[in-house]
Structures are given as C-alpha cells and as structure tokens.
Design a protein around this motif. Structure first.
Motif, PDB file in Angstrom:
ATOM      1  N   PRO A 101       0.815  -1.218   0.000  1.00 40.85           N
ATOM      2  CA  PRO A 101       0.000   0.000   0.000  1.00 40.85           C
ATOM      3  C   PRO A 101       0.852   1.273   0.000  1.00 40.85           C
ATOM      4  O   PRO A 101       1.931   1.297   0.589  1.00 40.85           O
ATOM      5  N   ILE A 102       0.371   2.314  -0.693  1.00 40.48           N
ATOM      6  CA  ILE A 102       1.014   3.634  -0.649  1.00 40.48           C
ATOM      7  C   ILE A 102       0.409   4.365   0.549  1.00 40.48           C
ATOM      8  O   ILE A 102      -0.808   4.346   0.748  1.00 40.48           O
ATOM      9  N   GLU A 103       1.260   4.980   1.357  1.00 44.10           N
ATOM     10  CA  GLU A 103       0.821   5.672   2.560  1.00 44.10           C
ATOM     11  C   GLU A 103      -0.170   6.798   2.216  1.00 44.10           C
ATOM     12  O   GLU A 103       0.089   7.578   1.299  1.00 44.10           O
ATOM     13  N   PRO A 104      -1.291   6.903   2.973  1.00 38.67           N
ATOM     14  CA  PRO A 104      -2.262   7.977   2.703  1.00 38.67           C
ATOM     15  C   PRO A 104      -1.622   9.368   2.714  1.00 38.67           C
ATOM     16  O   PRO A 104      -1.989  10.215   1.904  1.00 38.67           O
ATOM     17  N   GLU A 105      -0.632   9.613   3.585  1.00 31.63           N
ATOM     18  CA  GLU A 105      -0.018  10.945   3.647  1.00 31.63           C
ATOM     19  C   GLU A 105       0.791  11.239   2.377  1.00 31.63           C
ATOM     20  O   GLU A 105       0.888  12.382   1.949  1.00 31.63           O
ATOM     21  N   ARG A 106       1.334  10.193   1.771  1.00 37.29           N
ATOM     22  CA  ARG A 106       2.053  10.389   0.500  1.00 37.29           C
ATOM     23  C   ARG A 106       1.055  10.748  -0.610  1.00 37.29           C
ATOM     24  O   ARG A 106       1.315  11.608  -1.439  1.00 37.29           O
ATOM     25  N   LEU A 107      -0.092  10.099  -0.613  1.00 34.26           N
ATOM     26  CA  LEU A 107      -1.113  10.383  -1.632  1.00 34.26           C
ATOM     27  C   LEU A 107      -1.727  11.768  -1.418  1.00 34.26           C
ATOM     28  O   LEU A 107      -2.119  12.428  -2.375  1.00 34.26           O
ATOM     29  N   ASP A 108      -1.785  12.217  -0.156  1.00 31.35           N
ATOM     30  CA  ASP A 108      -2.274  13.577   0.105  1.00 31.35           C
ATOM     31  C   ASP A 108      -1.323  14.593  -0.513  1.00 31.35           C
ATOM     32  O   ASP A 108      -1.753  15.587  -1.082  1.00 31.35           O
ATOM     33  N   ALA A 109      -0.026  14.332  -0.393  1.00 33.53           N
ATOM     34  CA  ALA A 109       0.978  15.245  -0.947  1.00 33.53           C
ATOM     35  C   ALA A 109       1.006  15.157  -2.470  1.00 33.53           C
ATOM     36  O   ALA A 109       1.213  16.150  -3.154  1.00 33.53           O
ATOM     37  N   ASN A 110       0.806  13.954  -3.006  1.00 37.09           N
ATOM     38  CA  ASN A 110       0.815  13.744  -4.454  1.00 37.09           C
ATOM     39  C   ASN A 110      -0.155  12.617  -4.804  1.00 37.09           C
ATOM     40  O   ASN A 110       0.219  11.445  -4.773  1.00 37.09           O
ATOM     41  N   PRO A 111      -1.399  12.971  -5.154  1.00 31.80           N
ATOM     42  CA  PRO A 111      -2.403  11.940  -5.418  1.00 31.80           C
ATOM     43  C   PRO A 111      -2.034  11.038  -6.599  1.00 31.80           C
ATOM     44  O   PRO A 111      -2.611   9.972  -6.751  1.00 31.80           O
ATOM     45  N   ALA A 112      -1.070  11.473  -7.426  1.00 25.28           N
ATOM     46  CA  ALA A 112      -0.663  10.659  -8.570  1.00 25.28           C
ATOM     47  C   ALA A 112       0.588   9.835  -8.262  1.00 25.28           C
ATOM     48  O   ALA A 112       1.175   9.240  -9.163  1.00 25.28           O
ATOM     49  N   ARG A 114       3.160   7.009  -7.566  1.00 26.01           N
ATOM     50  CA  ARG A 114       3.124   5.640  -8.111  1.00 26.01           C
ATOM     51  C   ARG A 114       3.743   4.613  -7.172  1.00 26.01           C
ATOM     52  O   ARG A 114       3.651   3.412  -7.431  1.00 26.01           O
ATOM     53  N   THR A 115       4.424   5.107  -6.140  1.00 25.05           N
ATOM     54  CA  THR A 115       5.108   4.173  -5.236  1.00 25.05           C
ATOM     55  C   THR A 115       4.894   4.556  -3.772  1.00 25.05           C
ATOM     56  O   THR A 115       4.527   5.696  -3.467  1.00 25.05           O
ATOM     57  N   SER A 116       5.176   3.615  -2.899  1.00 19.68           N
ATOM     58  CA  SER A 116       5.188   3.865  -1.465  1.00 19.68           C
ATOM     59  C   SER A 116       6.391   4.760  -1.135  1.00 19.68           C
ATOM     60  O   SER A 116       7.272   4.961  -1.980  1.00 19.68           O
ATOM     61  N   ILE A 117       6.422   5.275   0.079  1.00 14.20           N
ATOM     62  CA  ILE A 117       7.529   6.145   0.507  1.00 14.20           C
ATOM     63  C   ILE A 117       8.867   5.393   0.391  1.00 14.20           C
ATOM     64  O   ILE A 117       9.857   5.949  -0.079  1.00 14.20           O
ATOM     65  N   ALA A 118       8.865   4.126   0.761  1.00 11.21           N
ATOM     66  CA  ALA A 118      10.095   3.333   0.720  1.00 11.21           C
ATOM     67  C   ALA A 118      10.664   3.214  -0.692  1.00 11.21           C
ATOM     68  O   ALA A 118      11.867   3.026  -0.864  1.00 11.21           O
ATOM     69  N   HIS A 119       9.791   3.314  -1.696  1.00 11.79           N
ATOM     70  CA  HIS A 119      10.249   3.093  -3.075  1.00 11.79           C
ATOM     71  C   HIS A 119      10.188   4.335  -3.940  1.00 11.79           C
ATOM     72  O   HIS A 119      10.349   4.255  -5.158  1.00 11.79           O
ATOM     73  N   MET A 120       9.973   5.516  -3.320  1.00 14.19           N
ATOM     74  CA  MET A 120       9.825   6.727  -4.128  1.00 14.19           C
ATOM     75  C   MET A 120      11.104   7.103  -4.869  1.00 14.19           C
ATOM     76  O   MET A 120      11.048   7.692  -5.945  1.00 14.19           O
ATOM     77  N   ARG A 121      12.251   6.715  -4.327  1.00 15.63           N
ATOM     78  CA  ARG A 121      13.513   7.032  -5.013  1.00 15.63           C
ATOM     79  C   ARG A 121      13.643   6.271  -6.330  1.00 15.63           C
ATOM     80  O   ARG A 121      14.420   6.641  -7.195  1.00 15.63           O
ATOM     81  N   ASP A 122      12.895   5.161  -6.452  1.00 13.01           N
ATOM     82  CA  ASP A 122      12.979   4.344  -7.672  1.00 13.01           C
ATOM     83  C   ASP A 122      11.832   4.632  -8.634  1.00 13.01           C
ATOM     84  O   ASP A 122      11.726   3.979  -9.675  1.00 13.01           O
ATOM     85  N   GLU A 123      10.990   5.627  -8.282  1.00  7.10           N
ATOM     86  CA  GLU A 123       9.814   5.913  -9.129  1.00  7.10           C
ATOM     87  C   GLU A 123      10.237   6.270 -10.560  1.00  7.10           C
ATOM     88  O   GLU A 123       9.562   5.922 -11.510  1.00  7.10           O
ATOM     89  N   HIS A 124      11.380   6.961 -10.701  1.00  5.85           N
ATOM     90  CA  HIS A 124      11.825   7.378 -12.034  1.00  5.85           C
ATOM     91  C   HIS A 124      12.208   6.169 -12.921  1.00  5.85           C
ATOM     92  O   HIS A 124      12.345   6.309 -14.126  1.00  5.85           O
TER      93      HIS A 124
END
Ligand code: ZN
Length: 127
Positions: A101-112, A114-124
């Motif tokens: 699951p993607i953390e709700p607070e991450r989706l609040d900051a960016n509803p689009a 694509r990754t959880s906080i742990a994997h945001m560095r690899d989103e690119h």
C-alpha cells in the motif's frame, strides 16, 4: 490504510487537476490527433515571423519556452490520467514497485504518486 472515503477525495482532487491541466494545455498548444497523450506547441498568439531576424529569434524563443511548459504539463497530465485509470483497474493506492500500500499521507501530498515512501527514489525507473 486508505479508506474508501479518503480514496474518493483523492479521485476528486485528480479530476480537478486534470481539468486545470487540460485548460492550460489547450491554451499553449493542441492535442496530437494521432496520439492523444502528445501535445504540440502552438505559435504564440500575436507572434508572427517577419523580415526582422531579431524579432524572429524572439518568436522562436517564445515557442521554446512554450514547448518546455507544454512538455512539463503534458507529463503531469499523463501522470494524473494514469492515476485515474487505476480507479477503474482497482489498483489505486498500490505501490507499482512492491505491490504494497502507498501511505495515505504520500497520496495527500501527491495523489498521482506511483510508489510507497520506501520506493519513491525508484519511481523514475518506472516506464
Ligand atoms: Zn513500495
């Protein structure tokens, strides 16, 4: 955990962002009929090519500026559309890298997002 109510609010936020981006893109350019995900820059209104080289350089400069904004807006729109598609697929809020699951607070900051906080560095790395 993302509740259904929270999910609905994020969907509405994405839909509003889609409208804003489409309005802005229509002002700067036109959708490519052969590829709706692609937007082409329009020549700025009132800017016409003429005999003066300096003026022409300024027109081209404006088109480059427009094109940069267009590409950025196009990227944001395609992200928003991808996120909205996930509501149809039932995969909204699911990390594309781990499937967690993607953390709700991450989706609040960016509803689009694509990754959880742990994997945001690899989103690119995602296509
Ligand atoms: Zn993840």
């Amino acid at each position: 955990m993302l509740t259904e109510e929270h999910k609905q609010l994020l969907k509405e936020k994405l839909e509003r962002e889609r409208e804003v981006l489409l309005t802005e893109l229509s002002r700067l350019g036109a959708q490519n009929p052969a590829n709706p995900a692609d937007w082409m820059a329009a020549k700025p209104v009132g800017d016409e090519f003429g005999a003066d080289r300096t003026d022409n350089a300024a027109v081209i400069e404006d088109m480059h500026t427009n094109n940069a904004s267009l590409n950025e807006l196009e990227g944001r729109l395609n992200n928003v559309l991808r996120a909205l598609q996930k509501f149809t697929n039932g995969t909204y809020g699911v990390c594309e890298i781990s499937g967690g699951p993607i953390e709700p607070e991450r989706l609040d900051a960016n509803p689009a997002a694509r990754t959880s906080i742990a994997h945001m560095r690899d989103e690119h790395l995602l296509s």
